[in-house]
Design a protein around this motif. Structure first.
Motif, PDB file in Angstrom:
ATOM      1  N   VAL A 142     -11.955  31.332  85.671  1.00 17.03           N
ATOM      2  CA  VAL A 142     -12.736  32.394  86.313  1.00 17.03           C
ATOM      3  C   VAL A 142     -11.844  33.227  87.236  1.00 17.03           C
ATOM      4  O   VAL A 142     -11.901  34.469  87.232  1.00 17.03           O
ATOM      5  CB  VAL A 142     -13.920  31.798  87.091  1.00 17.03           C
ATOM      6  CG1 VAL A 142     -14.624  32.877  87.920  1.00 17.03           C
ATOM      7  CG2 VAL A 142     -14.902  31.136  86.134  1.00 17.03           C
ATOM      8  N   MET A 143     -11.019  32.565  88.035  1.00 16.32           N
ATOM      9  CA  MET A 143     -10.126  33.294  88.934  1.00 16.32           C
ATOM     10  C   MET A 143      -9.142  34.160  88.158  1.00 16.32           C
ATOM     11  O   MET A 143      -8.842  35.293  88.556  1.00 16.32           O
ATOM     12  CB  MET A 143      -9.362  32.307  89.829  1.00 16.32           C
ATOM     13  CG  MET A 143     -10.225  31.600  90.854  1.00 16.32           C
ATOM     14  SD  MET A 143      -9.248  30.393  91.819  1.00 16.32           S
ATOM     15  CE  MET A 143     -10.561  29.602  92.762  1.00 16.32           C
ATOM     16  N   ALA A 144      -8.633  33.631  87.036  1.00 16.05           N
ATOM     17  CA  ALA A 144      -7.662  34.378  86.242  1.00 16.05           C
ATOM     18  C   ALA A 144      -8.286  35.622  85.627  1.00 16.05           C
ATOM     19  O   ALA A 144      -7.631  36.669  85.518  1.00 16.05           O
ATOM     20  CB  ALA A 144      -7.082  33.482  85.149  1.00 16.05           C
ATOM     21  N   LEU A 196     -13.754  25.035  78.017  1.00 11.28           N
ATOM     22  CA  LEU A 196     -14.714  24.922  76.919  1.00 11.28           C
ATOM     23  C   LEU A 196     -14.743  23.508  76.353  1.00 11.28           C
ATOM     24  O   LEU A 196     -15.810  22.950  76.073  1.00 11.28           O
ATOM     25  CB  LEU A 196     -14.344  25.926  75.823  1.00 11.28           C
ATOM     26  CG  LEU A 196     -15.299  26.022  74.632  1.00 11.28           C
ATOM     27  CD1 LEU A 196     -16.672  26.518  75.081  1.00 11.28           C
ATOM     28  CD2 LEU A 196     -14.727  26.960  73.566  1.00 11.28           C
ATOM     29  N   ALA A 197     -13.553  22.899  76.202  1.00 12.71           N
ATOM     30  CA  ALA A 197     -13.479  21.549  75.647  1.00 12.71           C
ATOM     31  C   ALA A 197     -14.120  20.517  76.566  1.00 12.71           C
ATOM     32  O   ALA A 197     -14.690  19.521  76.106  1.00 12.71           O
ATOM     33  CB  ALA A 197     -12.019  21.185  75.380  1.00 12.71           C
ATOM     34  N   PHE A 214     -10.048  23.477  85.623  1.00 10.65           N
ATOM     35  CA  PHE A 214      -9.805  24.495  84.600  1.00 10.65           C
ATOM     36  C   PHE A 214     -10.836  25.619  84.617  1.00 10.65           C
ATOM     37  O   PHE A 214     -10.495  26.775  84.354  1.00 10.65           O
ATOM     38  CB  PHE A 214      -9.745  23.841  83.219  1.00 10.65           C
ATOM     39  CG  PHE A 214      -8.465  23.106  82.980  1.00 10.65           C
ATOM     40  CD1 PHE A 214      -7.288  23.807  82.744  1.00 10.65           C
ATOM     41  CD2 PHE A 214      -8.419  21.726  83.007  1.00 10.65           C
ATOM     42  CE1 PHE A 214      -6.093  23.139  82.532  1.00 10.65           C
ATOM     43  CE2 PHE A 214      -7.228  21.051  82.791  1.00 10.65           C
ATOM     44  CZ  PHE A 214      -6.057  21.761  82.556  1.00 10.65           C
ATOM     45  N   THR A 215     -12.088  25.289  84.933  1.00 10.91           N
ATOM     46  CA  THR A 215     -13.105  26.339  84.951  1.00 10.91           C
ATOM     47  C   THR A 215     -12.862  27.322  86.095  1.00 10.91           C
ATOM     48  O   THR A 215     -12.929  28.549  85.902  1.00 10.91           O
ATOM     49  CB  THR A 215     -14.509  25.719  85.077  1.00 10.91           C
ATOM     50  OG1 THR A 215     -14.735  24.832  83.971  1.00 10.91           O
ATOM     51  CG2 THR A 215     -15.580  26.805  85.059  1.00 10.91           C
ATOM     52  N   THR A 255      -9.173  23.559  93.353  1.00  4.79           N
ATOM     53  CA  THR A 255      -8.248  22.986  92.374  1.00  4.79           C
ATOM     54  C   THR A 255      -7.782  24.035  91.373  1.00  4.79           C
ATOM     55  O   THR A 255      -6.625  24.027  90.940  1.00  4.79           O
ATOM     56  CB  THR A 255      -8.883  21.802  91.629  1.00  4.79           C
ATOM     57  OG1 THR A 255     -10.114  22.235  91.011  1.00  4.79           O
ATOM     58  CG2 THR A 255      -9.183  20.653  92.580  1.00  4.79           C
ATOM     59  N   GLY A 256      -8.678  24.941  90.988  1.00  2.49           N
ATOM     60  CA  GLY A 256      -8.300  26.011  90.068  1.00  2.49           C
ATOM     61  C   GLY A 256      -7.286  26.948  90.687  1.00  2.49           C
ATOM     62  O   GLY A 256      -6.364  27.426  90.015  1.00  2.49           O
TER      63      GLY A 256
END
Length: 319
Positions: A72-74, A213-214, A67-68, A238-239
């Motif tokens: 960042v990529m998004a 964040l979670a 998810f991180t 993976t992201g």
């Protein structure tokens, strides 16, 4: 207009719908189908990578990277500094619920992948749309009819064939896949609600940000430093696999109706079986193949009924 005339007119419309598409329509449909096939291929690579990494690193750390890196990529892909408006939402609580639904889906799915074959987990996840159809009544007011409820029941029989509850062959990690499937249903239902008011690009960003964040406080407690550049590269990838896969999914639905695309989601079983064999030398068992056939058949019937109902509700011109 008489009943017979209305039936004749509807038959004429149905025949007209069966005519060949224009070159532009055909091109759009083929493009949408290609995008869907590419998206499920990326999701399959994501699950394969997560299973591989979970043999070396804590699963929750893999989830955090998924998810991180996605977030960042998004940010750079959507150039958020120039398009801050895409982060605005009219339903912040529902956005958080949706994001946590996707996060929990990923956590439980990755945990299950640590112990189960790729083909087993994806087969159970195929039951997600069946559960969404069942829950759409009380949640969205979209009640399923008798035939669709029959398809839902048959689909869950397929899940029972795969999971084999009460039999000695049941692996405890199957319960993780079942929880992941339930969480996916929450994610899918909230997505359907939010697409009416919020930006799809913003939803992609918010889901990555909330999940990252979670998971940050959690990853601090389980962190293990990767020992090679290859592992770092796989973690960061993976992201890309997850985020870009969801973006392709969105683009496909923007140009082609969902009922046209939905059957091609089931092509994921081919990718998962192939990758499971190539990477882990896994061969799906007979019950997995049988259960997958039942679930896919039920899902395809639900799609058929949806298309029939959509056609039946289409306005018929007066003649």
């Amino acid at each position: 207009m008489t009943g017979d005339s209305r039936k004749s007119a509807r038959a004429a419309i149905d025949v007209d719908r069966a005519q060949d598409f224009t070159p532009e329509q055909l091109k759009a449909r083929l493009a949408g189908i290609l995008l869907i096939v590419m998206a499920v291929a990326l999701f399959s690579v994501l699950d394969t990578t997560a299973k591989y990494l979970s043999q070396e690193l804590p699963t929750l750390q893999v989830v955090w990277f998924r998810f991180t890196s996605h977030f960042v990529m998004a940010i750079f892909f959507f150039r958020v500094w120039k398009r801050r408006h895409i982060l605005r939402t009219k339903r912040p609580v529902l956005q958080i619920v949706r994001s946590l639904g996707l996060l929990c889906t990923t956590i439980f799915n990755f945990m299950a992948l640590r112990y189960l074959q790729l083909s087993d987990t994806v087969t159970i996840m195929f039951a997600g749309p069946l559960l969404v159809t069942a829950l759409a009544g009380p949640v969205l007011g979209e009640w399923a009819g008798r035939r669709r409820w029959t398809a839902i029941v048959v689909g869950f029989i397929g899940v029972l064939i795969v999971t084999r509850p009460g039999l000695g062959g049941l692996h405890w990690a199957v319960s993780l896949s079942l929880v992941a499937m339930i969480c996916y249903s929450v994610y899918a239902l909230t997505t359907r609600i939010l697409t009416e008011t919020d930006s799809v690009d913003g939803m992609l960003l918010i889901s990555g940000g909330v999940a990252s964040l979670a998971m940050t406080p959690v990853v601090i407690t389980v962190w293990e430093t990767p020992q090679s550049l290859g592992t770092w590269a796989l973690l960061c990838s993976t992201g890309f696999f997850g985020g870009f896969g969801h973006w392709l999914l969105t683009k496909a639905h923007a140009i082609v109706p969902a009922p046209v695309l939905a059957p091609f989601f089931y092509s994921q079983i081919v990718w998962m079986v192939a990758l499971g064999y190539i990477v882990f030398a896994d061969i799906p068992g007979f019950t997995t193949i049988l259960g997958a056939s039942v679930i896919v058949g039920s899902g395809l019937y639900l799609l058929y009924r949806e298309r029939q109902l959509n056609r039946a509700s289409a306005p018929v011109p007066e003649v």
